[in-house]
Scaffold this motif. Structure first.
Motif, PDB file in Angstrom:
ATOM      1  N   LEU A 115       0.832  -1.054   0.017  1.00  0.00           N
ATOM      2  CA  LEU A 115      -0.080  -0.122   0.018  1.00  0.00           C
ATOM      3  C   LEU A 115       0.733   1.116   0.158  1.00  0.00           C
ATOM      4  O   LEU A 115       0.370   2.293  -0.341  1.00  0.00           O
ATOM      5  N   ARG A 121      -0.690  -0.034  -5.553  1.00  0.00           N
ATOM      6  CA  ARG A 121      -2.163   0.115  -5.041  1.00  0.00           C
ATOM      7  C   ARG A 121      -2.908   0.112  -5.974  1.00  0.00           C
ATOM      8  O   ARG A 121      -4.154  -0.400  -5.907  1.00  0.00           O
ATOM      9  N   LYS A 127      -8.035  -3.885  -0.955  1.00  0.00           N
ATOM     10  CA  LYS A 127      -6.748  -3.679  -0.141  1.00  0.00           C
ATOM     11  C   LYS A 127      -7.189  -3.949   1.369  1.00  0.00           C
ATOM     12  O   LYS A 127      -7.990  -3.383   2.020  1.00  0.00           O
TER      13      LYS A 127
END
Length: 206
Positions: A115, A121, A127
C-alpha cells in the motif's frame, strides 16, 4: 479469461498476514488462487559482497524490485504466465530458482509495502490491512527467524530495534489509510475474516 480479482494483504512483520491469506485460500478452490509474496521481489544483490548484503535494510521500501513485481502482476492480469523469483535468505540475494506461475481467477498479494506504492495500489481491487499489536508481532517474528531463517535471538532483537520498528512506524502503519478493510488481530479475528471471504465469493460469482 476474465480479469482476475487482485487482493493485497498488508501489515507489519508478524501481524498475521500469512494466516489471513491461508484462510482465504482454504475457503476458495486452490486451483483458482495464485499467491505471490512481496518478499519474493527483494532486489538481486549478486553484485555486492556478503558484508555489503548483510547491511541491507530489508525493512525499507527501497529493498524491493517493484518494477519487476508490477511487470509480473500486469502479465498475470492479462492472462499470461510469469516466472516468479525466489529469495535466498541465507546468501542475502535472489535465488537462481524461479517458479512458473499461471494466471488464476484470484491473485493474492501479501507484503509489507504493497500500500506504500501507489503504482502497486492501483492494481489492487481489495486492499486489506492486518493490524496487530507490536508486542505480538515481535514475538512471532522472533520465532519465525529462529526456526526458518537460522537467525540468533540477539540479531533478531537488534534488527527489530534498529530497523523493523522504525520502518513500520514510518512506512507501514501510515498506509492503513489506504485500506478498504482493516482486520485487527489477523487470522484470529474470525468474524472479520469470514466477512471478507463472503465478499470475495460474492464478487467471483458475479
Amino acid at each position: 479469461m476474465k480479469k482476475p480479482l487482485v487482493i493485497g494483504i498488508v501489515g507489519g512483520s508478524g501481524s498475521g498476514k500469512t494466516t489471513v491469506t491461508k484462510r482465504i485460500i482454504d475457503e476458495l478452490k486452490k486451483e483458482k488462487v495464485a499467491l505471490i509474496e512481496q518478499d519474493y521481489y527483494y532486489k538481486n544483490q549478486d553484485h555486492l559482497t556478503m558484508e555489503e548484503r548483510i547491511k541491507t535494510n530489508y525493512d525499507h521500501p527501497d529493498a524491493f524490485d517493484n518494477d519487476l513485481l508490477c511487470q509480473d502482476l500486469e502479465q498475470l492480469i492479462k492472462g499470461n504466465k510469469v516466472k516468479i523469483p525466489r529469495y535466498d535468505y541465507v546468501n542475502h540475494t535472489r535465488s537462481k530458482e524461479k517458479i512458473l506461475q499461471e494466471p488464476k481467477d484470484v491473485i493474492l498479494f501479501e507484503g509489507l509495502f504493497l500500500l506504500y506504492s501507489k503504482k502497486i495500489r492501483d492494481f489492487l481491487d481489495i486492499k486489506i490491512f492486518v493490524d496487530t499489536p507490536s508486542d505480538i508481532r515481535i514475538l512471532r517474528r522472533l520465532l519465525r527467524d529462529l526456526n526458518e531463517r537460522g537467525r540468533s535471538v540477539e540479531s533478531v532483537i537488534n534488527q527489530y530495534l534498529s530497523s523493523v520498528r522504525p520502518m513500520h512506524e514510518q512506512y507501514i502503519q501510515p498506509t492503513k489509510q489506504y485500506a478498504d478493510i482493516i482486520i485487527p488481530d489477523g487470522g484470529y479475528n474470525d468474524i472479520a475474516v469470514d466477512i471478507l471471504i463472503t465478499k470475495i465469493k460474492s464478487i467471483l460469482e458475479k
